[in-house]
Design a protein around this motif. Structure first.
Motif, short mmCIF file in Angstrom:
data_model
loop_
_atom_site.label_atom_id
_atom_site.label_comp_id
_atom_site.label_asym_id
_atom_site.label_seq_id
_atom_site.Cartn_x
_atom_site.Cartn_y
_atom_site.Cartn_z
N VAL A 163 41.30 50.81 42.54
CA VAL A 163 41.65 50.46 41.68
C VAL A 163 42.08 48.93 42.68
CG1 VAL A 163 42.37 49.48 39.34
CG2 VAL A 163 41.63 51.98 39.84
N LEU A 164 43.21 49.04 42.61
CA LEU A 164 43.49 47.31 43.59
C LEU A 164 42.45 47.10 44.51
CD1 LEU A 164 47.26 48.64 43.88
CD2 LEU A 164 46.17 46.87 42.07
N LEU A 165 41.97 47.80 45.15
CA LEU A 165 41.08 47.45 46.71
C LEU A 165 40.10 46.46 45.43
CD1 LEU A 165 40.68 50.12 48.49
CD2 LEU A 165 42.41 48.04 49.05
N VAL A 166 39.24 47.30 44.11
CA VAL A 166 38.30 46.50 43.94
C VAL A 166 38.70 45.17 43.44
CG1 VAL A 166 36.35 46.92 42.05
CG2 VAL A 166 37.13 48.84 43.03
N ILE A 167 39.54 45.10 41.69
CA ILE A 167 40.39 43.90 42.44
C ILE A 167 40.16 42.97 43.11
CG2 ILE A 167 42.48 42.38 40.36
CD1 ILE A 167 42.34 45.39 39.36
N TYR A 168 40.92 43.22 44.05
CA TYR A 168 41.22 42.37 45.02
C TYR A 168 39.44 41.77 45.73
CZ TYR A 168 42.34 40.62 50.04
OH TYR A 168 42.19 39.38 50.83
N PHE A 169 39.38 43.29 45.73
CA PHE A 169 37.46 42.19 46.35
C PHE A 169 37.27 41.33 45.24
CE2 PHE A 169 32.91 42.97 46.43
CZ PHE A 169 32.58 42.59 46.75
N LEU A 170 36.85 41.34 43.88
CA LEU A 170 36.16 40.57 42.60
C LEU A 170 37.17 39.72 42.83
CD1 LEU A 170 35.74 43.38 40.34
CD2 LEU A 170 34.36 42.78 42.04
N VAL A 171 38.31 39.51 42.95
CA VAL A 171 39.27 38.42 42.61
C VAL A 171 39.59 37.30 44.05
CG1 VAL A 171 41.66 37.00 42.06
CG2 VAL A 171 40.53 39.22 40.97
N HIS A 172 39.74 37.82 45.62
CA HIS A 172 39.52 37.04 46.07
C HIS A 172 38.56 36.86 47.50
CE1 HIS A 172 43.60 36.35 45.02
NE2 HIS A 172 43.83 38.01 44.61
N VAL A 173 37.71 38.24 47.38
CA VAL A 173 36.89 38.46 48.64
C VAL A 173 35.26 37.50 48.15
CG1 VAL A 173 35.51 39.76 50.21
CG2 VAL A 173 37.93 40.40 49.50
N LYS A 174 34.73 38.21 46.89
CA LYS A 174 33.62 37.55 46.35
C LYS A 174 33.62 36.27 46.30
CE LYS A 174 30.76 38.66 45.61
NZ LYS A 174 29.23 38.99 46.88
#
Ligand code: CTP
Ligand code: MG
Length: 355
Positions: free
Chosen positions: A191-202
């Motif tokens: 879940v943290l990997l998904v949120i990291y991706f949606l907040v900081h990568v996209k």
């Protein structure tokens, strides 16, 4: 020909999004299951109150953060509001004895674990064909707060965030890369990997950074801190829904395809730490590399680094071993390959992903 390819790719993305929504919906717990679990929580609370009258038993983890699947286990946390109370290890032993006497659960108290818990299991029955698995911990207030943080993230954009997370949870379980005890990653880590991706990568981001938004009023140190950790985050969801509008219009299928691509080849596994609070950090700056004295163990602990949102000195992925990470990355690559290979039909691609 190129035009035709583009159109067919677009059609695939559309179909795949639709398949993801339909797939995830049938994995959600039924209202009946949720009602039974709530009854179990109340029953356990009533029993524990015979030992600690000022206690409350609260749900955390998937049953409280919006990412729950059918038959997922129950994570419960017992809070005791009165001043003088027993230590966690003694409570685990006492509550374990009590529940052994008073209920049909199989009870396993673990008073000496890093986080002392009582493990409960109920055998399957016709009303509950999968039984119930439940862990009770004590005074784990940080877990209640990180559950609330995930719940807020889930409710900002449920269609995309919840669908991605639920799919990845099922996928990681089916692909057998969701067992911290065997060197892979917990659901919480994914879940943290998904949120990291949606907040900081996209870019543009799909989600705001709730921990860095300006508060609506001044917050005192006392309000914002728990056990020395800053637990403040913007949690006024109604207001957020009005104010936050992501300009990212990717479909859930686009996002999932990018997620797999990013974690197959772009994330800096060797040097980077994924932090939903602060973005990409360096292992070196957090001291998560290796001490010369315990080079072996420190290295093994910090292959994959995911900073806990509040307990910033805790690597959520510290159980992931060298082999575990190799397997996880292999699975990200496999998923990426399946989705890039111009599959004939979305439903078949989805089935193949979760084989
Ligand atoms: N948790 C934590 N630190 C960890 C692992 C878990 O604080 N290293 C807490 C989090 O509050 C998390 C909860 O324990 O929400 C449950 O973790 P986990 O079982 O991994 O996630 P679930 O969402 O409950 O997933 P599942 O349905 O697979 O049980
Ligand atoms: Mg759980």
């Amino acid at each position: 020909q190129q035009q035709r390819r583009l159109v067919s790719r677009q059609r695939f993305i559309q179909d795949f999004s639709q398949c993801l929504f339909e797939f995830v919906i049938q994995l959600l717990p039924t209202a009946e299951e949720m009602a039974v679990k709530e009854d179990v929580r109340k029953l356990l609370e009533r029993l524990i109150r015979t030992i600690e009258p000022d206690s409350r038993l609260l749900s955390f983890g998937s049953s409280a953060n919006g990412f729950s699947l059918k038959n997922s286990d129950m994570d419960l946390c017992c809070l005791i509001d009165s001043g003088e109370r027993l230590n966690a290890a003694d409570l685990v032993t006492m509550v374990g004895d009590l529940l052994e006497r008073e209920t049909k659960f199989h009870v396993k108290p673990l008073p000496h674990a890093r986080i002392p818990i009582v493990k409960l299991n109920l055998d399957p029955s016709s009303a509950l064909p999968f039984g119930i698995a439940c862990d009770i911990g004590f005074e784990n207030r940080l877990a209640l707060e990180n559950t609330r943080l995930l719940m807020c993230y889930a409710s900002i954009d449920p269609a995309r965030v919840r669908t991605m997370v639920l799919f990845l949870k099922v996928w990681s379980k089916r692909r057998k890369i969701n067992s911290p005890y065997k060197g892979t990653l917990s659901s919480y880590g994914y879940v943290l990997l998904v949120i990291y991706f949606l907040v900081h990568v996209k870019n543009p981001p799909v989600l705001p950074n709730l921990q860095q938004m300006p508060p609506l009023r001044p917050i005192s140190e006392e309000e914002s801190h728990l056990n020395g950790y800053n637990i403040w985050f913007f949690d006024d969801i109604e207001l957020l829904r009005q104010r936050w509008k992501s300009s990212n219009t990717d479909t859930v299928a686009d996002l999932l395809i990018d997620f797999f691509k990013f974690y197959s080849r772009d994330f800096a596994y060797n040097t980077g730490v994924a932090s939903i609070r602060a973005g990409l950090l360096k292992k070196e700056d957090k001291g998560w590399l290796s001490e010369p004295s315990d080079y072996g163990t420190a290295r093994e602990r910090n292959r994959l680094c995911i900073e806990d949102p509040f307990e910033t000195d805790f690597n959520v992925a510290r159980c992931v071993t060298k082999d575990g990470l190799y397997t996880i990355r292999g699975e990200f690559m496999r998923a990426s390959r399946i989705l890039q290979a111009r599959p004939e039909r979305a439903i078949l691609a989805l089935a193949q992903l979760c084989e």
